[in-house]
Write a protein that holds these residues in place. Sequence first.
Motif, PDB file in Angstrom:
ATOM      1  N   MET A  94       0.719  -1.177   0.069  1.00 14.99           N
ATOM      2  CA  MET A  94       0.051   0.111  -0.035  1.00 14.99           C
ATOM      3  C   MET A  94       0.852   1.310   0.124  1.00 14.99           C
ATOM      4  O   MET A  94       1.724   1.404   0.864  1.00 14.99           O
ATOM      5  CB  MET A  94      -0.757  -0.083   1.279  1.00 14.99           C
ATOM      6  CG  MET A  94      -1.995   1.040   1.250  1.00 14.99           C
ATOM      7  SD  MET A  94      -3.181   0.718   2.642  1.00 14.99           S
ATOM      8  CE  MET A  94      -2.261   0.417   3.835  1.00 14.99           C
ATOM      9  N   VAL A 149      -2.795   5.563   1.628  1.00 17.83           N
ATOM     10  CA  VAL A 149      -2.973   5.773   3.183  1.00 17.83           C
ATOM     11  C   VAL A 149      -3.376   7.029   3.354  1.00 17.83           C
ATOM     12  O   VAL A 149      -4.391   7.120   3.947  1.00 17.83           O
ATOM     13  CB  VAL A 149      -1.780   5.396   4.037  1.00 17.83           C
ATOM     14  CG1 VAL A 149      -1.864   5.844   5.411  1.00 17.83           C
ATOM     15  CG2 VAL A 149      -1.228   4.002   3.904  1.00 17.83           C
ATOM     16  N   GLN A 150      -2.774   8.084   2.727  1.00 27.61           N
ATOM     17  CA  GLN A 150      -3.343   9.537   2.964  1.00 27.61           C
ATOM     18  C   GLN A 150      -4.546   9.679   2.423  1.00 27.61           C
ATOM     19  O   GLN A 150      -5.389  10.541   2.971  1.00 27.61           O
ATOM     20  CB  GLN A 150      -2.240  10.535   2.580  1.00 27.61           C
ATOM     21  CG  GLN A 150      -0.908  10.306   3.387  1.00 27.61           C
ATOM     22  CD  GLN A 150      -1.139  10.541   4.607  1.00 27.61           C
ATOM     23  OE1 GLN A 150      -1.577  11.611   5.327  1.00 27.61           O
ATOM     24  NE2 GLN A 150      -0.399   9.800   5.696  1.00 27.61           N
ATOM     25  N   ARG A 173      -6.903   7.480   1.963  1.00 28.04           N
ATOM     26  CA  ARG A 173      -8.057   6.741   2.744  1.00 28.04           C
ATOM     27  C   ARG A 173      -8.271   7.607   4.043  1.00 28.04           C
ATOM     28  O   ARG A 173      -9.396   7.623   4.518  1.00 28.04           O
ATOM     29  CB  ARG A 173      -7.548   5.345   3.145  1.00 28.04           C
ATOM     30  CG  ARG A 173      -7.717   4.491   2.112  1.00 28.04           C
ATOM     31  CD  ARG A 173      -7.305   3.239   2.243  1.00 28.04           C
ATOM     32  NE  ARG A 173      -7.437   2.095   1.352  1.00 28.04           N
ATOM     33  CZ  ARG A 173      -6.945   0.975   1.369  1.00 28.04           C
ATOM     34  NH1 ARG A 173      -6.052   0.673   2.224  1.00 28.04           N
ATOM     35  NH2 ARG A 173      -6.915   0.019   0.168  1.00 28.04           N
ATOM     36  N   ALA A 174      -7.238   8.338   4.760  1.00 29.75           N
ATOM     37  CA  ALA A 174      -7.357   8.859   5.711  1.00 29.75           C
ATOM     38  C   ALA A 174      -8.045  10.351   5.575  1.00 29.75           C
ATOM     39  O   ALA A 174      -8.836  10.470   6.397  1.00 29.75           O
ATOM     40  CB  ALA A 174      -6.165   9.226   6.306  1.00 29.75           C
ATOM     41  N   TYR A 208     -10.401  10.569   3.396  1.00 34.07           N
ATOM     42  CA  TYR A 208     -12.012  10.352   2.795  1.00 34.07           C
ATOM     43  C   TYR A 208     -12.312   9.902   4.474  1.00 34.07           C
ATOM     44  O   TYR A 208     -13.645   9.902   4.511  1.00 34.07           O
ATOM     45  CB  TYR A 208     -11.992   8.971   2.136  1.00 34.07           C
ATOM     46  CG  TYR A 208     -13.272   8.335   1.885  1.00 34.07           C
ATOM     47  CD1 TYR A 208     -13.966   9.388   0.983  1.00 34.07           C
ATOM     48  CD2 TYR A 208     -13.977   7.412   2.542  1.00 34.07           C
ATOM     49  CE1 TYR A 208     -15.478   9.093   1.123  1.00 34.07           C
ATOM     50  CE2 TYR A 208     -15.301   7.033   2.146  1.00 34.07           C
ATOM     51  CZ  TYR A 208     -16.070   7.885   1.232  1.00 34.07           C
ATOM     52  OH  TYR A 208     -17.447   7.450   1.292  1.00 34.07           O
ATOM     53  N   PRO A 222      -1.706   8.555  12.298  1.00 36.89           N
ATOM     54  CA  PRO A 222      -0.286   8.949  11.436  1.00 36.89           C
ATOM     55  C   PRO A 222      -0.758   9.654  10.123  1.00 36.89           C
ATOM     56  O   PRO A 222      -0.633   8.938   8.986  1.00 36.89           O
ATOM     57  CB  PRO A 222       0.207   7.353  11.152  1.00 36.89           C
ATOM     58  CG  PRO A 222      -0.841   6.645  11.082  1.00 36.89           C
ATOM     59  CD  PRO A 222      -1.770   7.285  12.103  1.00 36.89           C
ATOM     60  N   ILE A 223      -1.379  10.766  10.111  1.00 34.28           N
ATOM     61  CA  ILE A 223      -1.633  11.665   8.832  1.00 34.28           C
ATOM     62  C   ILE A 223      -1.322  12.849   8.812  1.00 34.28           C
ATOM     63  O   ILE A 223      -1.062  13.580  10.260  1.00 34.28           O
ATOM     64  CB  ILE A 223      -3.167  11.559   8.567  1.00 34.28           C
ATOM     65  CG1 ILE A 223      -3.943  12.188   9.953  1.00 34.28           C
ATOM     66  CG2 ILE A 223      -3.730  10.309   8.292  1.00 34.28           C
ATOM     67  CD1 ILE A 223      -5.443  12.403   9.961  1.00 34.28           C
TER      68      ILE A 223
END
Lengths: 279, 298
Positions: free
Chosen positions: A1, A6-7, A9-10, A12, A109-110
């Motif tokens: 991934m 990741v960012q 999805r975060a 969203y 972690p964003i």
Amino acid sequence: MTALTVQFRASYAFVERNFNLIKRYWSWELVWLVYSVAESLSVSFIGLGMGAISGSDQPLPQVDTSYFVLYLLIGTLVWRFLSTIFYWITDLINIERWEGTIEYTLMAPIHRLTHMAGQTFFSVVYSLLFTGVILGITAMVFEIDLGEANLLGGVLVLLAGSFSFIGIGIMASSLPLLFPERGSQMTHVFVALLLLISGVYYPVSVLPGFLKELAVISPATYVLEGVRLALLDSAPTGSLWRFVWPVLLMGMALIPAGLWVFGQAERYAKRKGKLHRNG
Amino acid sequence: MDAITVSDVYKKFSKPADSFWKRMLNRNHAGNGKNGNGSNGNGKNGASAENGHLPYVVAVDHVTFSVPKGEIFGVLGPNGGGKSTLIRLISTLMLPDSGRIDVLGYDVVRQPMKVQERINRVSVEASFFKKLSPMENLLYGARLYGLEAGDVRKRVVEILTRLGLEKRDIFNPMEEMSRGMQQKVAIARALLSRPELLLLDEPTTGLDPRSKREVQAVIRELRDQDGTTMILTTHDMTEADTLCDRIAIMNHGKIIALDTPQALKAMIVSKNGTEVTLEDVFLELTGSKLVSEEEEPV
């Protein structure tokens, strides 16, 4: 991934969470909509009552009443749109303080940019839909014909202006971080000052000297003038560029500035232990 | 490599004191020949004051320890002893005034994102969006860690039913759930991201005995199956005794003892011939009574 996935999805996560909150608080949304429609109507009725207000029982011959009504209505709608974006963004911290979830969100972690992007995307879509509904209802009440209006141009100016309000909103959202007890109330001062100087219900030309100078630095001034020109005078989209570029420029400066201010505020709150105190 | 290394960490907070005008008046008094120290600053929690400055509370006072991977490390202490502040410092929610904390080789101040990717936390207050359901809350939490929604939905049901929740509760608003059930959802939220380090800040406070045992079983399972390192703060001495490999006892921000439960118990002599408990050790070392969670100020 990938880190980007990741960012994304975060980001969203905030859109979905806000949608879920609206779904669960639907009765509040209904109340807010009724309030907003009533406010827009009551301000716009001033236009219809112009004759009576000025001491005459007939509309004044030199005043185009329907133009005046639409002038006021645009003011209320543009202001509703921009202030809704502003309040959704400042709610970034307010909601989480109220619910007590702020520590969980801020230890995820964003990047703050990711965090803001999700909240901002939601706020713009929500504000557009919300303002659209108010426009629909008020247009029916006043039997406003927008057939000649440059609606697309108006929306473009509105969207361009939203960037600078996003920047101001991000800046203001640092207040609840710094002042857990009263920070959310403090954010109202931003809206009140912009309302005063931006010509929401009157042209900025009526303002006294120093306020007139301040109006130049308010992004709402350009948005209101641009939208009014597009809807009242059916100005072609190309001619609206003179209102678009200043607000885009302001947005380009205000968004990074807002992120910087928020970053400093977050660091201060972490140093002083202000994150876990519920206001 | 240790999972956590805490080196000489110090954290103090300024204490909300008198109003600005009262402080100014006090300062004037001080200027009239009296000693200029601030008003407060007597002993409890290390509260102190410097000339002309606000009084402060030392929450974590030059603390040093390390935790190897896979260990359950207990932190005991009276309320206000600095346990929660220590957890917040490790979880990047606070910045230390001095000292250094490394989590799995990453500095919590300089590389917070690297740390955040590897940790999760359960606090004493189950903090959720109360109108949203456990599923909606956990989906939100999991997305923040970049997890895929489809997998998360399956795992939420799996973990919550494992913790004893009925399936229908998973889709009802959190506000309709008991505090114990909410705490189980909080534990599920922390487990979803499969953290290498789990910070458990009084996770069983307020749970009934059955729920407490279920949570404790999950903690053991996590350590045994996944090798998860855990820091556990608790007021339940039996829980600490049975779960923790080593225990640190904190008082006034300092670690006053650190060893295995057995070694700690061997530190004191039984007064009436009965077996020494961890509670005896705690009371002996801290000289404090056990007090309820509601009184916890920090």
